[in-house]
Design an enzyme around this catalytic site. Structure first.
Site, mmCIF file in Angstrom:
data_model
loop_
_atom_site.group_PDB
_atom_site.id
_atom_site.type_symbol
_atom_site.label_atom_id
_atom_site.label_comp_id
_atom_site.label_asym_id
_atom_site.label_seq_id
_atom_site.Cartn_x
_atom_site.Cartn_y
_atom_site.Cartn_z
ATOM 1 N N VAL A 241 95.399 56.673 7.204
ATOM 2 C CA VAL A 241 95.614 55.347 7.785
ATOM 3 C C VAL A 241 97.122 55.156 7.874
ATOM 4 O O VAL A 241 97.806 55.122 6.850
ATOM 5 C CB VAL A 241 94.975 54.248 6.933
ATOM 6 C CG1 VAL A 241 95.291 52.876 7.526
ATOM 7 C CG2 VAL A 241 93.467 54.444 6.842
ATOM 8 N N ASP A 243 100.539 53.130 9.479
ATOM 9 C CA ASP A 243 101.086 51.932 10.111
ATOM 10 C C ASP A 243 102.329 52.294 10.917
ATOM 11 O O ASP A 243 103.201 53.028 10.442
ATOM 12 C CB ASP A 243 101.425 50.882 9.050
ATOM 13 C CG ASP A 243 100.179 50.365 8.348
ATOM 14 O OD1 ASP A 243 99.134 50.265 9.005
ATOM 15 O OD2 ASP A 243 100.251 50.059 7.137
ATOM 16 N N GLU A 287 104.482 47.370 13.060
ATOM 17 C CA GLU A 287 105.853 47.854 12.941
ATOM 18 C C GLU A 287 106.625 47.181 11.808
ATOM 19 O O GLU A 287 106.581 45.956 11.661
ATOM 20 C CB GLU A 287 106.585 47.641 14.265
ATOM 21 C CG GLU A 287 108.036 48.071 14.272
ATOM 22 C CD GLU A 287 108.215 49.567 14.094
ATOM 23 O OE1 GLU A 287 108.867 49.959 13.109
ATOM 24 O OE2 GLU A 287 107.702 50.322 14.934
ATOM 25 N N GLY A 288 107.330 47.989 11.025
ATOM 26 C CA GLY A 288 108.177 47.454 9.968
ATOM 27 C C GLY A 288 107.423 46.656 8.936
ATOM 28 O O GLY A 288 107.846 45.574 8.550
ATOM 29 N N ASP A 327 106.250 42.520 2.532
ATOM 30 C CA ASP A 327 105.271 43.228 3.356
ATOM 31 C C ASP A 327 104.280 42.217 3.918
ATOM 32 O O ASP A 327 103.799 41.350 3.190
ATOM 33 C CB ASP A 327 104.542 44.258 2.481
ATOM 34 C CG ASP A 327 103.819 45.323 3.269
ATOM 35 O OD1 ASP A 327 103.173 44.984 4.275
ATOM 36 O OD2 ASP A 327 103.880 46.498 2.875
ATOM 37 N N ARG A 329 101.647 43.428 6.090
ATOM 38 C CA ARG A 329 100.576 44.195 6.724
ATOM 39 C C ARG A 329 99.198 43.719 6.298
ATOM 40 O O ARG A 329 98.228 43.873 7.025
ATOM 41 C CB ARG A 329 100.740 45.685 6.398
ATOM 42 C CG ARG A 329 101.867 46.342 7.163
ATOM 43 C CD ARG A 329 102.074 47.768 6.727
ATOM 44 N NE ARG A 329 102.607 47.829 5.362
ATOM 45 C CZ ARG A 329 102.887 48.975 4.742
ATOM 46 N NH1 ARG A 329 102.662 50.122 5.352
ATOM 47 N NH2 ARG A 329 103.382 48.960 3.524
ATOM 48 N N SER A 351 97.122 59.423 1.691
ATOM 49 C CA SER A 351 97.941 58.242 1.479
ATOM 50 C C SER A 351 98.174 58.049 -0.013
ATOM 51 O O SER A 351 97.298 58.347 -0.829
ATOM 52 C CB SER A 351 97.268 56.993 2.055
ATOM 53 O OG SER A 351 97.977 55.820 1.709
#
Length: 417
Positions: A241, A243, A287-288, A327, A329, A351
């Site tokens: 996974v 990002d 992104e980021g 973060d 996400r 991961s």
């Protein structure tokens, strides 16, 4: 908006008696009972979703209409656009808590909602499934240091890789989104309305509509090997996974481990598929850390210019100074695509992220083995990132599966694995 004719469009931001949104029963196993997601930009009275099809690209569609190059009442011709492979339905589709951020029927609207389309309802796919070949420079014939061998089925002599590719646009079921984040739907809707500058007034004026198509990036899924290998408990599944990180993934920036880890995940997916299993790469447009590329570059400057230079101790501190948070996400929504694909177990999870791991197992999907990025794949400039994440408890190193885990999932011991 609601279209009365090709020339007259009236606002319908508040419910009125003549509006009859198509009924939706989220989580129903029968697509006809579930009903289609209708987010037509023309705005007919049967529209049952806030926002519009195409996610963030809806803005470009609006620009095309304004420029006179697109008919605002255009409806797509879906002839020969059906998925290249059959996906679902799976038991997870019947549970309204398992999939809340995508439409599980979004890839087959032309088939299961054909009656609605024939009656004039503007129903559009939010998922597309096709076949393709990837060209990964690291896998081209003659590349030094790669141990993969072409098999003519998954990996070609040229280095090209056969895949099934899936594009997914976000479709949020607001009651389910709210529950996933331990809040109530009213608070969620109010926050979405306020933090988008009032862009979607219907979030607060149309409580009768519970589906929202947010103008954000979607997901691309790459499947290596036979699709059946994803859901067959007797076959191994490898999954990464990932990002989005445009600077590293596309342009090879060495300040982070993103492309090396992505390439390593693809390599493991290929190898697993070559052995008779399947590989899965899920690529999220976040992104980021979902803070955006502008924020990310500002943080780069702040870290490099601070006294003492870029250090692990101040890595996340500088991010919080700029963005207010480390973060965004929020991996809570990430497992939805795994549930949509029918995944119940991942044998090799490529991961080290605890957030991703916790979100997946929290949805009842078993992870047998977590795989860390090899040390020799970490660019020198990315060492700071790795040390900062380790200090912050961001990730866990790869672990060897226990004998009990291996025997339970494959009937093989560690020596036979």
């Amino acid at each position: 908006m609601r279209t009365n004719s090709s020339k007259h469009i009236t606002l319908t931001s508040h419910p009125t008696g003549d509006q009859k949104p198509v009924a939706v029963e989220w989580g129903s196993s029968d697509p006809k009972k579930r009903g289609p997601v209708v987010a037509t930009p023309a705005g007919s009275g049967d529209r049952n979703a806030i926002g519009s099809y195409s996610g963030s690209y809806a803005v470009y569609r609006a620009l095309a209409v304004a420029a006179g190059t697109l008919d605002p009442l255009h409806k797509p011709d879906l002839t020969n656009t059906a998925p290249a492979i059959q996906i679902g339905p799976y038991p997870q589709w019947d549970d309204p808590t398992k999939i809340v951020s995508i439409d599980p029927w979004g890839h087959v609207v032309g088939q299961v909602f054909s009656d609605h389309i024939k009656q004039g309802t503007d129903v559009r796919p939010t998922i597309a499934v096709t076949r393709a070949r990837l060209s990964v420079p690291e896998f081209f014939s003659g590349t030094e240091g790669r141990h993969l061998l072409p098999d003519g089925r998954v990996l070609m002599e040229t280095g090209e890789v056969n895949v099934t590719k899936i594009a997914i646009e976000p479709v949020w079921y607001l009651p389910g989104i709210a529950a996933r984040f331990n809040t109530d739907e009213h608070s969620l809707r109010r926050s979405l309305f306020e933090q988008t500058g009032g862009m979607f007034s219907e979030l607060v004026t149309r409580p009768d509509i519970h589906i929202f198509l947010p103008p954000i990036g979607g997901i691309t899924v790459y499947i290596f090997g036979d699709f059946e290998g994803i859901i067959d408990p007797a076959r191994e599944l490898s999954c990464r996974v990932h990002d989005e990180c445009n600077g590293s993934d596309v342009f090879g920036s060495d300040i982070c481990t993103c492309r090396p880890y992505l390439v390593y995940g693809i390599e493991d997916a290929i190898e697993t598929a070559q052995k008779g299993g399947a590989g899965l790469i899920i690529y999220n447009r976040k992104e980021g850390r979902a803070l955006g590329e502008v924020t990310k570059f500002l943080v780069y400057n702040a870290r490099k210019r601070q006294e003492g230079g870029d250090t692990a101790e101040h890595y996340f501190e500088r991010t919080e100074c700029v963005a207010g948070v480390q973060d965004m996400r929020f991996q809570e929504l990430m497992p939805d695509v795994l549930n949509w694909l029918g995944v119940t177990r991942i044998d090799r999870f490529i991961s080290m992220s605890n957030m991703k791991y916790d979100a997946i197992v929290g949805q009842g999907i078993k992870i047998v083995h977590r795989i860390a990025i090899p040390e020799d794949s970490i660019p020198s400039d990315a060492k700071v990132e790795m040390e900062a994440k380790k200090a912050a408890g961001y990730f866990t190193d790869g672990d060897v599966p226990s004998e009990d885990d291996l025997k339970e999932t494959h009937g093989r011991s560690l020596e036979e694995y």
